[in-house]
Design a protein around this motif. Structure first.
Motif, short mmCIF file in Angstrom:
data_model
loop_
_atom_site.label_atom_id
_atom_site.label_comp_id
_atom_site.label_asym_id
_atom_site.label_seq_id
_atom_site.Cartn_x
_atom_site.Cartn_y
_atom_site.Cartn_z
N PRO A 2 0.82 -1.21 0.00
CA PRO A 2 0.00 0.00 0.00
C PRO A 2 0.86 1.26 0.00
CG PRO A 2 0.11 -0.91 2.20
CD PRO A 2 0.81 -1.89 1.29
N PHE A 3 0.31 2.30 -0.58
CA PHE A 3 0.92 3.62 -0.54
C PHE A 3 -0.22 4.62 -0.68
CE2 PHE A 3 2.76 7.43 -2.47
CZ PHE A 3 3.82 7.66 -1.61
N GLU A 4 -0.37 5.46 0.32
CA GLU A 4 -1.43 6.47 0.27
C GLU A 4 -0.80 7.81 -0.11
OE1 GLU A 4 -4.25 6.53 3.51
OE2 GLU A 4 -3.80 4.44 3.99
N LEU A 5 -1.20 8.34 -1.26
CA LEU A 5 -0.66 9.62 -1.71
C LEU A 5 -1.05 10.75 -0.76
CD1 LEU A 5 -1.37 9.39 -5.54
CD2 LEU A 5 0.86 9.31 -4.41
N ARG A 6 -2.28 10.75 -0.32
CA ARG A 6 -2.77 11.79 0.57
C ARG A 6 -3.63 11.15 1.66
NH1 ARG A 6 -2.32 13.19 -4.36
NH2 ARG A 6 -1.14 15.03 -4.89
N PRO A 7 -2.96 10.58 2.68
CA PRO A 7 -3.72 9.91 3.74
C PRO A 7 -4.52 10.92 4.57
CG PRO A 7 -1.39 10.01 4.31
CD PRO A 7 -1.52 10.54 2.91
N GLU A 8 -5.59 10.41 5.17
CA GLU A 8 -6.36 11.27 6.07
C GLU A 8 -5.44 11.77 7.17
OE1 GLU A 8 -9.76 8.87 7.28
OE2 GLU A 8 -10.98 10.01 5.88
N PRO A 9 -5.57 12.98 7.62
CA PRO A 9 -6.63 13.95 7.35
C PRO A 9 -6.31 14.88 6.19
CG PRO A 9 -5.25 14.79 9.10
CD PRO A 9 -4.68 13.45 8.70
N LEU A 121 1.44 -0.44 5.74
CA LEU A 121 1.96 0.89 5.40
C LEU A 121 3.32 1.11 6.05
CD1 LEU A 121 -1.08 3.34 5.65
CD2 LEU A 121 0.23 2.76 3.61
N HIS A 122 3.42 0.75 7.32
CA HIS A 122 4.69 0.93 8.03
C HIS A 122 5.80 0.14 7.34
CE1 HIS A 122 7.78 0.38 11.11
NE2 HIS A 122 7.41 1.58 11.51
N HIS A 123 5.50 -1.09 6.99
CA HIS A 123 6.48 -1.92 6.29
C HIS A 123 6.89 -1.27 4.96
CE1 HIS A 123 8.55 -5.38 4.68
NE2 HIS A 123 7.73 -5.40 3.64
N ALA A 124 5.91 -0.81 4.19
CA ALA A 124 6.19 -0.21 2.89
C ALA A 124 7.03 1.06 3.04
CB ALA A 124 4.88 0.11 2.15
N TYR A 125 6.65 1.93 3.96
CA TYR A 125 7.34 3.21 4.11
C TYR A 125 8.70 3.06 4.79
CZ TYR A 125 2.75 5.41 3.21
OH TYR A 125 1.54 5.80 2.68
N HIS A 126 8.74 2.32 5.87
CA HIS A 126 9.93 2.30 6.72
C HIS A 126 10.90 1.14 6.44
CE1 HIS A 126 8.31 5.65 8.96
NE2 HIS A 126 7.16 5.01 9.00
N ASP A 127 10.35 -0.02 6.14
CA ASP A 127 11.22 -1.17 5.90
C ASP A 127 11.69 -1.24 4.45
OD1 ASP A 127 10.75 -1.85 8.56
OD2 ASP A 127 9.14 -3.23 8.07
N VAL A 128 10.77 -1.01 3.52
CA VAL A 128 11.09 -1.10 2.10
C VAL A 128 11.55 0.25 1.55
CG1 VAL A 128 10.18 -1.67 -0.19
CG2 VAL A 128 9.51 -3.03 1.80
#
Length: 168
Positions: A2-9, A121-128
């Motif tokens: 997953p990758f959110e371009l513009r996550p809430e809020p 998300l944490h894995h995608a952003y921080h680990d990968v």
């Protein structure tokens, strides 16, 4: 991943706005035409947040239909212009790929997969180290954004050369 371009809020963009209209006219549509990919700038305004669709993916993955679900969600948004932030739309799409509609809808409404999505998300952003989409990971090399065929081929060839046994 997953990758959110513009996550809430954070607010999402509006398709009638200058930025999206220009970006799609100058980059997305020409590239899609050259590749024979049918795509439209979805008219849903503002664009939906994607966390519910990604939570739906976690459900679908757990039930052996993750790839089918993702393909259907992307097609629904980028070809049909459907609102993938709407639970009813997501439930319909899940049913179309063979998932249990009432169970899926309950899972999304109850946010059953919220933590699984956050971990992903944490894995995608921080680990990968995902920083944009699409992202290609070829061995130890990461390429963010759309890449031409030659760039991908060179990266793959370089990785294969590193793995090939050396002849003496």
């Amino acid at each position: 991943m997953p990758f959110e371009l513009r996550p809430e809020p954070h607010p999402t963009l509006r398709p009638e706005g200058e930025y999206l209209r220009t970006a799609w006219a100058q980059a997305v549509y020409p590239m899609a035409r050259s590749m024979g990919v049918p795509i439209v700038l979805p008219g849903v305004s503002p664009q939906p947040h994607t966390h519910l669709a990604f939570e739906g993916y976690q459900y679908a993955r757990e039930h052996g239909k993750g790839n089918e679900y993702n393909r259907r969600v992307l097609e629904a948004f980028f070809v049909e212009g459907r609102d993938i932030g709407d639970v009813g739309v997501l439930t319909d799409l899940a049913g179309e790929v063979g998932l249990d509609r009432p169970e899926f809808e309950a899972a999304i409404r109850n946010r059953t997969y919220r933590d699984a999505h956050r971990r992903a998300l944490h894995h995608a952003y921080h680990d990968v180290g995902v920083t944009g989409v699409p992202m290609f990971v070829i061995g130890d090399r990461k390429l963010s954004g759309v890449q031409d065929r030659q760039t991908l081929e060179v990266a793959i060839d370089e990785q294969l050369a590193r793995r090939a046994p050396r002849r003496t």
